[in-house]
Scaffold this motif. Sequence first.
Motif, PDB file in Angstrom:
ATOM      1  N   VAL A 172       0.856  -1.183   0.000  1.00 36.26           N
ATOM      2  CA  VAL A 172       0.000   0.000   0.000  1.00 36.26           C
ATOM      3  C   VAL A 172       0.894   1.236   0.000  1.00 36.26           C
ATOM      4  O   VAL A 172       1.841   1.325   0.780  1.00 36.26           O
ATOM      5  CB  VAL A 172      -0.939   0.027   1.226  1.00 36.26           C
ATOM      6  N   VAL A 173       0.586   2.184  -0.890  1.00 36.13           N
ATOM      7  CA  VAL A 173       1.305   3.446  -0.981  1.00 36.13           C
ATOM      8  C   VAL A 173       0.363   4.560  -0.565  1.00 36.13           C
ATOM      9  O   VAL A 173      -0.643   4.810  -1.231  1.00 36.13           O
ATOM     10  CB  VAL A 173       1.830   3.697  -2.413  1.00 36.13           C
TER      11      VAL A 173
ATOM     12  N   LYS B 144       9.898  13.127   1.312  1.00 37.26           N
ATOM     13  CA  LYS B 144      10.424  11.928   1.945  1.00 37.26           C
ATOM     14  C   LYS B 144       9.478  10.759   1.707  1.00 37.26           C
ATOM     15  O   LYS B 144       8.261  10.932   1.647  1.00 37.26           O
ATOM     16  CB  LYS B 144      10.593  12.119   3.456  1.00 37.26           C
ATOM     17  N   ILE B 145      10.066   9.574   1.590  1.00 35.07           N
ATOM     18  CA  ILE B 145       9.283   8.350   1.568  1.00 35.07           C
ATOM     19  C   ILE B 145       9.617   7.565   2.833  1.00 35.07           C
ATOM     20  O   ILE B 145      10.798   7.375   3.164  1.00 35.07           O
ATOM     21  CB  ILE B 145       9.541   7.521   0.297  1.00 35.07           C
ATOM     22  N   HIS B 146       8.582   7.161   3.557  1.00 36.25           N
ATOM     23  CA  HIS B 146       8.732   6.416   4.805  1.00 36.25           C
ATOM     24  C   HIS B 146       8.391   4.944   4.546  1.00 36.25           C
ATOM     25  O   HIS B 146       7.285   4.641   4.083  1.00 36.25           O
ATOM     26  CB  HIS B 146       7.806   6.960   5.897  1.00 36.25           C
ATOM     27  N   LEU B 147       9.313   4.052   4.832  1.00 35.72           N
ATOM     28  CA  LEU B 147       9.073   2.617   4.695  1.00 35.72           C
ATOM     29  C   LEU B 147       8.529   2.121   6.030  1.00 35.72           C
ATOM     30  O   LEU B 147       9.284   1.826   6.954  1.00 35.72           O
ATOM     31  CB  LEU B 147      10.373   1.897   4.319  1.00 35.72           C
TER      32      LEU B 147
ATOM     33  N   VAL C 156       3.780  -1.389   3.648  1.00 34.92           N
ATOM     34  CA  VAL C 156       3.125  -0.074   3.671  1.00 34.92           C
ATOM     35  C   VAL C 156       4.208   0.991   3.571  1.00 34.92           C
ATOM     36  O   VAL C 156       5.183   0.966   4.332  1.00 34.92           O
ATOM     37  CB  VAL C 156       2.309   0.146   4.972  1.00 34.92           C
ATOM     38  N   VAL C 157       4.048   1.916   2.624  1.00 34.95           N
ATOM     39  CA  VAL C 157       4.943   3.063   2.538  1.00 34.95           C
ATOM     40  C   VAL C 157       4.109   4.335   2.500  1.00 34.95           C
ATOM     41  O   VAL C 157       2.969   4.333   2.018  1.00 34.95           O
ATOM     42  CB  VAL C 157       5.881   3.009   1.306  1.00 34.95           C
ATOM     43  N   SER C 158       4.672   5.404   3.006  1.00 37.70           N
ATOM     44  CA  SER C 158       3.998   6.699   3.040  1.00 37.70           C
ATOM     45  C   SER C 158       4.878   7.732   2.347  1.00 37.70           C
ATOM     46  O   SER C 158       6.083   7.785   2.583  1.00 37.70           O
ATOM     47  CB  SER C 158       3.750   7.113   4.504  1.00 37.70           C
ATOM     48  N   VAL C 159       4.267   8.526   1.472  1.00 42.53           N
ATOM     49  CA  VAL C 159       4.974   9.564   0.732  1.00 42.53           C
ATOM     50  C   VAL C 159       4.519  10.912   1.269  1.00 42.53           C
ATOM     51  O   VAL C 159       3.317  11.187   1.340  1.00 42.53           O
ATOM     52  CB  VAL C 159       4.697   9.452  -0.775  1.00 42.53           C
TER      53      VAL C 159
END
Length: 446
Positions: free
Chosen positions: A19-20, A169-172, A154-157
């Motif tokens: 999931v992005v 930033k991209i958070h893994l 799950v990653v958050s942009v």
Amino acid sequence: MIPGEIRQFFSSQFGKSLVVKGKPGTGKTTFVFGILHELCPGGNCIYISPRIDKSSSYGKFPWIEGDFNNNEDFLRMLASRIKAIWESSDSKPMIVVDSIDSLSIATTRSVHWEENKFELERLLMDFSRKVNADLVMITEKTDIDSLDYLVDGVVSVEISEMAGSDIRKIHLLKLRGVGMSQSRYLFTLHNGTFTSFEPFRVSFPEHTLIPSPVTDPAHSKISTGSPDFDEILGGGYQKGSFNLFEITSGVGDSFYSILLPTFINHLNMGRAMLSIPTEGTSVETEKRMISPFTNEANFPRQFKGFEIRDQKGRMPAYVEAFSGNLYKDMEIFYQSKHEMMRQLGSPLLDYIGLDSMEYSYGWENIGAVIGQIASVTKTTENIVVAVAKHGQKITDSVAHMATTHWKFENVDKTLVMYGIVPKTGMYVAQMDFSSGYPQVRLVPIK
């Protein structure tokens, strides 16, 4: 370039689900297309987006139109495409849904799309497992929900602000089966592509080369040795300028590598350089870093480094001893400067570690000396590159003298540089030794 952890995540022989997350405009779609470009070169991926025109630049990948009556119709169409991929390729398929929210609206066409979304997510998860396909789902919902627990990753942009500029930033957040060396990466959308940045590293080549000098672009300018930095400065350092580089906590000595092309280019132009190294760096260390990329036979004639040491000991020709008395030492400094200018002329480069001067002489004593250096330099064709480190008291008083003022920050192990004077956006500083000598790449964060 996507983070290495993402490549490792999808390298499994079994299908993975990701999931992005991110608010609108953060770069989710561009990130996903970075995944497709790197991991689907054989066309074994399917892109599904009811909200993006197929004729756009995204349409180069196999596509499923977003015109469905219900979930079942959509899955039948998807199954047909997956069957065709498995029949023509041994590569694991990848399904990208951009976004799961808009697809749910497209398959329900009612106000109850959020209720349908939960069912659609479950169907897609089951389907991807049965056909052994990777599944990537984009969502603009940033809070934690049940899907986060079901998927493998799950990653958050995100976009935040730093020094008045946007920084991405991209958070893994979760990647099952992957050992993460770091959980956050800085990235840019420069040139319309997703590029994340690995930690800043300097690795000198085994075989070094002397680069051809970068000539000054104009009579009033001196090249920095870096085409990228020259462009930002409108051609390079102004002759008669005092240039301040402020080093914040966490940067360490990595900043020195970014200044290397300036020093190397200056010497390879046949010019003179004087150096008062920063704390923790000796003149001999500077020679080891600079001289392999210059004519070593000319180095002692063009370069002079100053440091407090016992004057009774034997010293190389390129070292001048300071005594620890500020006024005596400045007299030594100016005598050497005048002699080198007599031999080699202008422009001459002064490199000054303000931290070593503050430590050796006291910040209350060096303000007037630095002020004199700045004011005298502005009446000549010479340039000064001064470095101030985190926590120095002298920084504020020196800043108002500076022709240009730059700042280095460590952001998630990435070296970031930006201008205070002139005001600029953020740049990621990278070292490139692939040609056998140091080159600085400054990539804008957009």
